[in-house]
Design an enzyme around this catalytic site. Structure first.
Site, PDB file in Angstrom:
ATOM      1  N   ASP A 178      -0.426   1.443   9.225  1.00  0.00           N
ATOM      2  CA  ASP A 178      -0.362   0.601   9.769  1.00  0.00           C
ATOM      3  C   ASP A 178       0.380  -0.778   9.262  1.00  0.00           C
ATOM      4  O   ASP A 178       1.417  -0.232   8.795  1.00  0.00           O
ATOM      5  CB  ASP A 178      -1.742  -0.583   9.192  1.00  0.00           C
ATOM      6  CG  ASP A 178      -2.184  -0.518   7.794  1.00  0.00           C
ATOM      7  OD1 ASP A 178      -1.050  -0.577   7.300  1.00  0.00           O
ATOM      8  OD2 ASP A 178      -3.181  -0.299   6.760  1.00  0.00           O
ATOM      9  N   ARG A 204      -9.462   1.732   8.812  1.00  0.00           N
ATOM     10  CA  ARG A 204      -9.214   2.464   7.191  1.00  0.00           C
ATOM     11  C   ARG A 204     -10.042   2.610   6.650  1.00  0.00           C
ATOM     12  O   ARG A 204      -9.831   3.589   6.127  1.00  0.00           O
ATOM     13  CB  ARG A 204      -7.195   2.095   6.817  1.00  0.00           C
ATOM     14  CG  ARG A 204      -6.113   2.236   7.883  1.00  0.00           C
ATOM     15  CD  ARG A 204      -5.513   1.857   6.767  1.00  0.00           C
ATOM     16  NE  ARG A 204      -5.777   3.038   5.443  1.00  0.00           N
ATOM     17  CZ  ARG A 204      -4.913   3.725   5.343  1.00  0.00           C
ATOM     18  NH1 ARG A 204      -4.562   4.340   6.243  1.00  0.00           N
ATOM     19  NH2 ARG A 204      -4.693   4.847   4.009  1.00  0.00           N
ATOM     20  N   ASP A 207      -3.206  -8.701  -2.231  1.00  0.00           N
ATOM     21  CA  ASP A 207      -3.897  -8.905  -0.982  1.00  0.00           C
ATOM     22  C   ASP A 207      -3.798 -10.973  -1.830  1.00  0.00           C
ATOM     23  O   ASP A 207      -3.531 -11.476  -0.940  1.00  0.00           O
ATOM     24  CB  ASP A 207      -4.900  -8.990  -1.278  1.00  0.00           C
ATOM     25  CG  ASP A 207      -6.217  -7.661  -0.905  1.00  0.00           C
ATOM     26  OD1 ASP A 207      -4.945  -7.063  -0.147  1.00  0.00           O
ATOM     27  OD2 ASP A 207      -6.558  -6.800  -1.439  1.00  0.00           O
ATOM     28  N   LYS A 252     -15.269  -8.162   0.933  1.00  0.00           N
ATOM     29  CA  LYS A 252     -15.344  -7.437   2.391  1.00  0.00           C
ATOM     30  C   LYS A 252     -14.941  -5.941   1.270  1.00  0.00           C
ATOM     31  O   LYS A 252     -15.423  -5.165   1.705  1.00  0.00           O
ATOM     32  CB  LYS A 252     -13.989  -8.216   3.243  1.00  0.00           C
ATOM     33  CG  LYS A 252     -13.686  -6.500   4.119  1.00  0.00           C
ATOM     34  CD  LYS A 252     -12.176  -7.144   4.150  1.00  0.00           C
ATOM     35  CE  LYS A 252     -11.104  -6.931   4.279  1.00  0.00           C
ATOM     36  NZ  LYS A 252     -10.721  -5.700   3.866  1.00  0.00           N
ATOM     37  N   ASN A 253     -14.429  -6.040   0.568  1.00  0.00           N
ATOM     38  CA  ASN A 253     -14.212  -4.726   0.301  1.00  0.00           C
ATOM     39  C   ASN A 253     -14.700  -4.201  -1.123  1.00  0.00           C
ATOM     40  O   ASN A 253     -14.364  -2.723  -1.637  1.00  0.00           O
ATOM     41  CB  ASN A 253     -12.505  -5.096  -0.944  1.00  0.00           C
ATOM     42  CG  ASN A 253     -11.391  -4.922   0.356  1.00  0.00           C
ATOM     43  OD1 ASN A 253     -11.857  -4.771   2.211  1.00  0.00           O
ATOM     44  ND2 ASN A 253     -10.027  -5.173  -0.353  1.00  0.00           N
TER      45      ASN A 253
END
Ligand code: EPU
Length: 416
Positions: free
Chosen positions: A117, A93, A305, A22-23
């Site tokens: 957030d 974001r 994470d 994803k990142n």
């Protein structure tokens, strides 16, 4: 279908295909604003964040489509509205990373200011200071950043902290700047190296990505390319945590051990066996995990994470572990949810003290964010009765077919 029901499970057995990161993919998608033409990305996960980044690119004027599962085609005709609206930035974001490429190619950008957030405040001051070093200027009005740069010029950018987003935004601007940029104290995450290799294939000249000094020699123009996204190390870490909690033997197909060796070493200390395999990562867990202390740090340290996963594992490990968060101030919100499941956890400032219990107790809980949500599901694999994890849409932001993949290795999990 915004809830996941989990019952005590294990041992887990089989192969889990690990999706694209994803990142990484979100930044590669932003980078397509740098050159007109047709891009083709492979190994793109089918997750909400990719859909939203696609919506943002579409709003700006690109065409984004999925010609086949795992593939993403992005067509940029060279004219874009360089604007990221509030509705999209507020939802995700990571959209702030379009700022650098838009400035570099269009000389201006209008991007909504992201708010905080669930982890607490998440400023972008380092992104802006870095871009200012290259000659950009910013005004703030009505909740938007109005950015301008007639000509970006290479410069030395010394980051106060190795921020992933700031490193990426500066890198994405510097590739089309005039002259040489040096980013010092750059973030070293594998996703940054992936972005640099994507940019280099487009014709950029980036050296040193993956180390703390990145040198970028600006070029006049870039061209579209085809690229395969690296595997998601946090998804792989999540399945390893599930294995640690529930026991069993797994092959994480496509995962890269060298992107997560510190995590694998910690799990080794906790009693798991993990090794690189020609097809990915092999792992086995045959006994109750041993408690360890964990402290999050920028890569190559243990990623923030991974932290909710460690807390989830420690909740049923043998002994007491102290988990220290050094990146995001408020990233302990899911602890209250684990306590509702019977976990013995005390938090104080940046620390959580976790006293392992043999078994948790299934309860209704809520996912506060992507990783914490996944960690609640992991913890519930060793909870008596049924756990219902609400707000599962957070998990769908970052995990492709999470429930399906867990079911395929024998976990008693269903969407409900
Ligand atoms: N920070 C500042 N000023 C800035 C930028 C960052 O003070 O201008 C601070 C942040 O508030 C935070 C620390 O620096 O305390 C680290 O932030 P960083 O910029 O490195 O994180 P990010 O780019 O916002 C990415 C990932 C996160 C991951 C962090 C850390 C993406 C889309 N997000 O965020 O991933 O936790 O790096 O590794 O790449 C997730 O995937 O669920 C996720 C949150």
């Amino acid at each position: 279908m915004d809830r996941i029901a989990v019952r005590q499970s294990g041992p887990l057995e089989g192969t889990v295909p690990i999706s694209g990161a994803k990142n990484s993919v979100l930044k590669l998608m932003a980078a397509t604003a740098l050159a007109p033409g047709e891009f083709l990305l492979h190994n793109v996960p089918d997750i909400a964040d990719v859909t939203w980044m696609g919506e943002l690119l579409t709003t700006m004027g690109m065409t984004v489509e999925r010609p086949a599962p795992g593939d993403l085609r992005i067509v940029h005709d060279g004219t874009l509205v360089p604007e990221a609206p509030y509705e999209l930035v507020e939802r995700m974001r990571a959209s702030i990373v379009v700022l650098g490429p838009l400035l570099a190619r269009y000389g201006r950008a209008r991007v909504a200011l992201p708010g905080g957030d669930d982890f607490g405040p998440r400023p972008i001051d380092m992104h802006l200071r870095g871009l200012e070093e290259l000659g950009a200027s910013f005004e703030f009005a009505h909740g938007y950043i109005e950015a301008r740069a007639d000509q970006l010029t290479g410069a030395r950018v010394l980051l106060e902290f190795p921020s992933v987003g700031a490193t990426e935004n500066v890198l994405l601007a510097a590739v089309l700047a005039k002259g040489t940029t040096v980013i010092d104290n750059a973030a070293r995450e594998p996703e940054i190296a992936d972005l640099a290799s994507f940019l280099n294939r487009m014709g950029a000249r980036v050296l040193g990505a993956g180390s703390s000094t990145i040198q970028v020699d600006g070029v006049e123009q870039l061209a579209p390319v085809e690229h395969t996204v690296i595997p998601d190390r946090v998804e792989a870490a999540t399945f390893l945590a599930a294995l640690g909690v529930a026991g069993g033997e797994l092959l994480l197909a496509g995962a890269r051990h060298d992107h997560m060796d510190m995590y694998a070493a910690k799990l080794g200390e906790m009693g798991m066996r993990i090794s690189p395999d020609s097809e990915g990562i092999w792992a086995m867990s045959t006994r109750r995990l041993r408690a360890v202390d964990v402290s999050t740090l920028p890569y190559p340290g243990l990623a923030t994470d991974y932290k909710p996963l460690f807390v989830a594992m420690l909740a049923t490990a043998d002994g007491v572990g102290i988990v220290t968060e050094n990146l995001f101030a408020g990233r302990f919100r899911y602890v209250d949810e684990l306590v509702r499941m019977g976990a013995d956890i005390r938090t104080e400032g940046h620390h959580a003290v976790v006293r392992g219990r043999p078994l948790l107790s299934g309860a209704p809980v809520r996912a506060p964010d992507i990783r914490a949500g996944a960690a609640l599901v992991v913890a519930a694999l060793k909870a008596e009765g049924e756990t219902i994890v609400g707000d599962a849409h957070h998990i769908a932001r970052g995990y492709e077919r999470f429930v399906e993949k867990l079911r395929a290795i024998g976990a008693d999990v269903r969407a409900c």
